[in-house]
Design a protein around this motif. Structure first.
Motif, PDB file in Angstrom:
ATOM      1  N   MET A 492      39.966 -32.599  96.212  1.00  0.00           N
ATOM      2  CA  MET A 492      41.341 -32.436  96.523  1.00  0.00           C
ATOM      3  C   MET A 492      42.253 -33.318  95.733  1.00  0.00           C
ATOM      4  SD  MET A 492      41.803 -31.824 100.743  1.00  0.00           S
ATOM      5  CE  MET A 492      41.026 -33.414 100.864  1.00  0.00           C
ATOM      6  N   ALA A 493      41.796 -34.388  95.170  1.00  0.00           N
ATOM      7  CA  ALA A 493      42.770 -35.509  94.421  1.00  0.00           C
ATOM      8  C   ALA A 493      42.871 -34.980  92.956  1.00  0.00           C
ATOM      9  CB  ALA A 493      42.096 -36.926  94.404  1.00  0.00           C
ATOM     10  N   THR A 499      45.337 -22.768  93.619  1.00  0.00           N
ATOM     11  CA  THR A 499      44.455 -21.880  92.436  1.00  0.00           C
ATOM     12  C   THR A 499      43.104 -22.625  92.415  1.00  0.00           C
ATOM     13  OG1 THR A 499      45.532 -23.185  90.885  1.00  0.00           O
ATOM     14  CG2 THR A 499      46.680 -21.106  91.425  1.00  0.00           C
ATOM     15  N   ASP A 500      42.951 -23.935  92.806  1.00  0.00           N
ATOM     16  CA  ASP A 500      41.723 -24.631  92.470  1.00  0.00           C
ATOM     17  C   ASP A 500      41.513 -25.039  91.136  1.00  0.00           C
ATOM     18  OD1 ASP A 500      38.279 -24.462  93.022  1.00  0.00           O
ATOM     19  OD2 ASP A 500      39.674 -25.661  93.966  1.00  0.00           O
ATOM     20  N   LEU A 501      42.578 -24.768  90.373  1.00  0.00           N
ATOM     21  CA  LEU A 501      42.670 -25.296  88.891  1.00  0.00           C
ATOM     22  C   LEU A 501      42.644 -26.884  89.023  1.00  0.00           C
ATOM     23  CD1 LEU A 501      44.712 -22.692  87.021  1.00  0.00           C
ATOM     24  CD2 LEU A 501      42.417 -22.703  87.028  1.00  0.00           C
ATOM     25  N   PRO A 502      42.241 -27.471  87.942  1.00  0.00           N
ATOM     26  CA  PRO A 502      42.436 -28.908  87.866  1.00  0.00           C
ATOM     27  C   PRO A 502      44.246 -29.173  87.873  1.00  0.00           C
ATOM     28  CG  PRO A 502      40.891 -28.076  86.285  1.00  0.00           C
ATOM     29  CD  PRO A 502      41.290 -26.816  87.051  1.00  0.00           C
ATOM     30  N   ASN A 503      44.569 -30.286  88.464  1.00  0.00           N
ATOM     31  CA  ASN A 503      46.032 -30.260  88.443  1.00  0.00           C
ATOM     32  C   ASN A 503      46.507 -31.521  87.648  1.00  0.00           C
ATOM     33  OD1 ASN A 503      45.098 -32.993  89.199  1.00  0.00           O
ATOM     34  ND2 ASN A 503      45.558 -32.798  91.221  1.00  0.00           N
ATOM     35  N   ALA A 569      44.803 -25.955  83.597  1.00  0.00           N
ATOM     36  CA  ALA A 569      45.402 -26.731  84.775  1.00  0.00           C
ATOM     37  C   ALA A 569      46.573 -25.942  85.143  1.00  0.00           C
ATOM     38  CB  ALA A 569      45.636 -28.001  84.444  1.00  0.00           C
ATOM     39  N   ARG A 570      46.900 -26.078  86.535  1.00  0.00           N
ATOM     40  CA  ARG A 570      48.385 -25.868  87.121  1.00  0.00           C
ATOM     41  C   ARG A 570      48.874 -26.988  87.342  1.00  0.00           C
ATOM     42  NH1 ARG A 570      49.961 -23.750  92.780  1.00  0.00           N
ATOM     43  NH2 ARG A 570      52.073 -23.352  92.217  1.00  0.00           N
ATOM     44  N   PHE A 571      50.271 -27.263  86.846  1.00  0.00           N
ATOM     45  CA  PHE A 571      50.911 -28.270  87.101  1.00  0.00           C
ATOM     46  C   PHE A 571      52.081 -28.188  88.161  1.00  0.00           C
ATOM     47  CE2 PHE A 571      49.167 -30.248  83.448  1.00  0.00           C
ATOM     48  CZ  PHE A 571      49.837 -30.558  82.728  1.00  0.00           C
TER      49      PHE A 571
END
Length: 641
Positions: A492-493, A499-503, A569-571
């Motif tokens: 989660m971090a 979307t479960d993409l990297p943040n 990734a999604r920002f």
């Protein structure tokens, strides 16, 4: 329609709306803020953690877009915007009003409303667990020295375990929070993790609102924050209280000793009565003080670094308070007492043999009771033929197999056939080491009654007086749920929950790694920033559920458009970023951008509706367009416009 005069609007009385307005002039390609109310300045610049005069890129970009639309169309423009600050989402309504001035240059008056709604993203994530989770930010003085810690976020579980309301704890300095008589110890441990890195685990009692509970605390750094996990172990300590009842009421003299100094930590009534020392005097002594001076060296040899039981292997001499010397058989068990190594010792007076044998049976029965109630799987096997000699109740419950089917059978009956051979080879190696080293590992096992479980296993060989392997003692703790919670928190971090993409945090770490590889090995790479065109229209017309579904669909397409070594990734909002590894040239990055645009231009089927959107991309090459993550992302973002 005729535009309202500047003099009537900007110079007139706006009443309570003046606190949320900003006056903007178009000066060539640039927007100039002529006058900005304090509330709008806060909205643009964020909380005091942002440098003074530095605007948030998301808010500044939104203001720029709505003003330019209003000035271009000559019509008022209205937009609802979400703003995330410290894990809180605020929804504001923004109104841009184009004005007419006698000077002739374009002017717009923008009003930013008070937050219409506020919601916490962290609250939704953290409230799903009964464990307490909170994050602490270091507070430093003017000299840069660590002086305190501030609670920047916590879940309801943490507030409940700390016996305080969530609101009363949030943003509090730790020095202002009541933590009982362990406050200094807790603060010192947390400070050590901040200053030295690493992690820490400890247990303590917590007293609040006249209720006592026991907490297990795990501390780990996350960037410049500390993540603290609280687990209620009151039930475990209740079992310890049961142990105390067995200890205190036992007719055999018993002590609990500190494993290092051999200082008496506790004695039972039987020890006080049999030896004649008062309880207070016992607690001021060490185990050396009740032995004749000539026997004290042997005592240190027996207790030093003890990891296995000592069951009356030799007769010892003890001194009673009246000066008389008695012969006893000692029984010793190493244990952990509130996170510290300790020793449980029982003595049987064999000065009169008949009494000694009766006491010996009771003591063994007591120790068996302790072992039977240990909340971890325990088993003992023979060193020669590997037959199981003992399994406790926790072993039965964990494996789902009655002990009658296990005792006397081969030790590999505990484990799945596919792992039995490896376990037997491991045990043989441990016996060859003659008990010098214990084996500690985590391994998955298939159980009959509980499916696949992850066990933390510790095994050690017990040798006889001549050093020959005699038994193997195994202790296994089920850590399946604990490791799952740890993995979920770590995931989660670093990932976007929608979307479960990297943040953004995960993307920055990977980008830093790429910069390091480029510096060391000249490995090329590219950063692509991507904004969706037309996403707002979908959100406004079909609703937020459709918008969320569209973002998930976009994420799936982006994953399939890149290679396995690339990162998507999604920002936040409709902003995405791609790290293209091993990009040989700007042309290669441009080709990827073209593929992404073409891929996203294909229609989407969202809740039964055909949806068509577009995408805008900006590209930054490293190291030519920047040598830091921030500079690369800023340049890629600027390339969008």
């Amino acid at each position: 329609m005729a535009l309202p005069p500047y003099e009537e609007i900007a110079l007139g009385s706006l009443g309570r709306f003046a606190d949320g307005t900003v006056l903007v002039r178009l000066d060539g390609p640039d927007l100039v803020h002529l006058q900005t109310a304090s509330a709008v300045a806060t909205w643009l610049e964020g909380t005091p953690r942002h440098a003074a005069g530095h605007q948030r890129s998301d808010c500044a970009r939104l203001l720029d877009q709505i003003v330019r639309r209003a000035l271009r169309t000559g019509q008022p423009e209205r937009q609802v915007a979400s703003r995330v600050e410290n894990g809180i989402v605020e929804v504001h309504e923004i109104l841009a009003l184009p004005l007419h001035t006698h000077w002739g240059f374009p002017v717009a008056l923008v009003h930013v409303s008070e937050p219409q709604t506020r919601s916490s993203l962290i609250e939704q994530v953290y409230q799903s667990t009964r464990e307490g989770v909170l994050a602490l930010a270091p507070v430093r003085d003017a000299d840069g020295q660590l002086c305190d810690l501030q609670i920047v976020t916590l879940n309801a579980g943490a507030a409940q375990l700390m016996r305080r309301s969530l609101d009363s704890l949030l943003w509090q300095h730790l020095s202002e929070v009541y933590m009982g008589h362990h406050a200094q110890e807790i603060t010192a441990r947390l400070f050590r993790v901040v200053e030295n890195g690493g992690s820490d685990n400890f247990e303590l009692e917590f007293i609040g609102d006249d209720a006592e509970s026991y907490l297990k605390i795990a501390v780990a750094p996350l960037g410049d924050l500390l993540v603290v996990t609280l687990v209620d172990i009151t039930e475990l300590r209740t079992r310890e209280a049961s142990f105390r009842m067995l200890f205190e009421a036992n007719p055999v003299p018993m002590w609990v000793l500190d494993a290092g100094s051999l200082r008496f930590l506790d004695v039972n009534t039987a020890a006080v009565e049999h030896y004649g020392y008062s309880r207070d005097r016992f607690l001021a002594m060490t185990a050396h003080d009740i032995r004749p001076e000539a026997d004290r060296a042997e005592l240190q040899i027996v207790f030093a670094n003890r990891t296995k039981p000592y069951d009356g292997e030799r007769i010892w001499r003890h001194c009673k308070a009246d000066g008389s010397v008695i012969q006893i058989l000692p029984y010793v068990r190493p244990l952990m007492l509130r996170g510290r190594p300790a020793v449980l010792a029982a003595s049987i007076d064999v000065t009169e043999r008949q009494l000694a044998e009766a006491e010996l049976r009771r003591t063994r029965s007591f120790l068996d009771t302790v072992i039977e109630n240990i909340p971890a799987m325990l088993y003992v096997q023979d060193a020669v033929d590997h037959r199981l000699l003992l399994v406790n109740r926790a072993c039965e419950a964990l494996l789902g197999v009655p002990r009658d089917e296990l005792i006397g059978g081969p030790s590999h009956a505990l484990f799945q056939h596919t792992t039995a051979r490896a376990v037997l080879d491991q045990d043989a190696a441990l016996f060859r080491a003659s008990g010098r080293d214990a084996i500690v590992e985590e391994r998955q096992f298939e159980t009959r009654g509980n499916g696949t479980r992850l066990l933390h296993v510790k095994k050690l060989a017990v040798s006889d007086e001549e050093g020959r392997p005699q038994y193997l003692l195994g202790i296994a703790e089920d850590v399946t749920e604990r490791r799952a919670v740890e993995a979920r928190i770590a995931h989660m971090a670093h990932h976007d929950p929608l979307t479960d993409l990297p943040n953004r945090a995960c993307f920055r770490e990977r980008l830093s790694d790429a910069l390091e590889r480029q510096h060391r090995h000249a490995e090329p790479a590219a950063v692509l920033c991507l904004d969706l065109d037309g996403f707002k229209a979908v959100n406004d017309t079909l609703g937020h559920a459709a918008g969320d579904a569209l973002l998930r669909a976009v994420a799936d397409r982006l994953r399939h458009c890149v290679r396995e070594e690339d990162l998507v990734a999604r920002f936040g909002g409709d902003e995405f970023a791609i790290l293209q590894a091993s990009a040989p040239s700007p042309e290669a990055a441009g080709q990827l951008a073209a593929r992404l645009v073409e891929c996203l231009a294909q229609p989407f089927s969202i809740i039964g509706q055909k949806v068509v959107i577009g995408a805008s991309l900006g590209i930054a090459m490293l190291p030519g367009d920047g040598t830091t993550p921030d500079l690369l992302l800023n340049n890629a973002d600027l390339a969008l416009y």
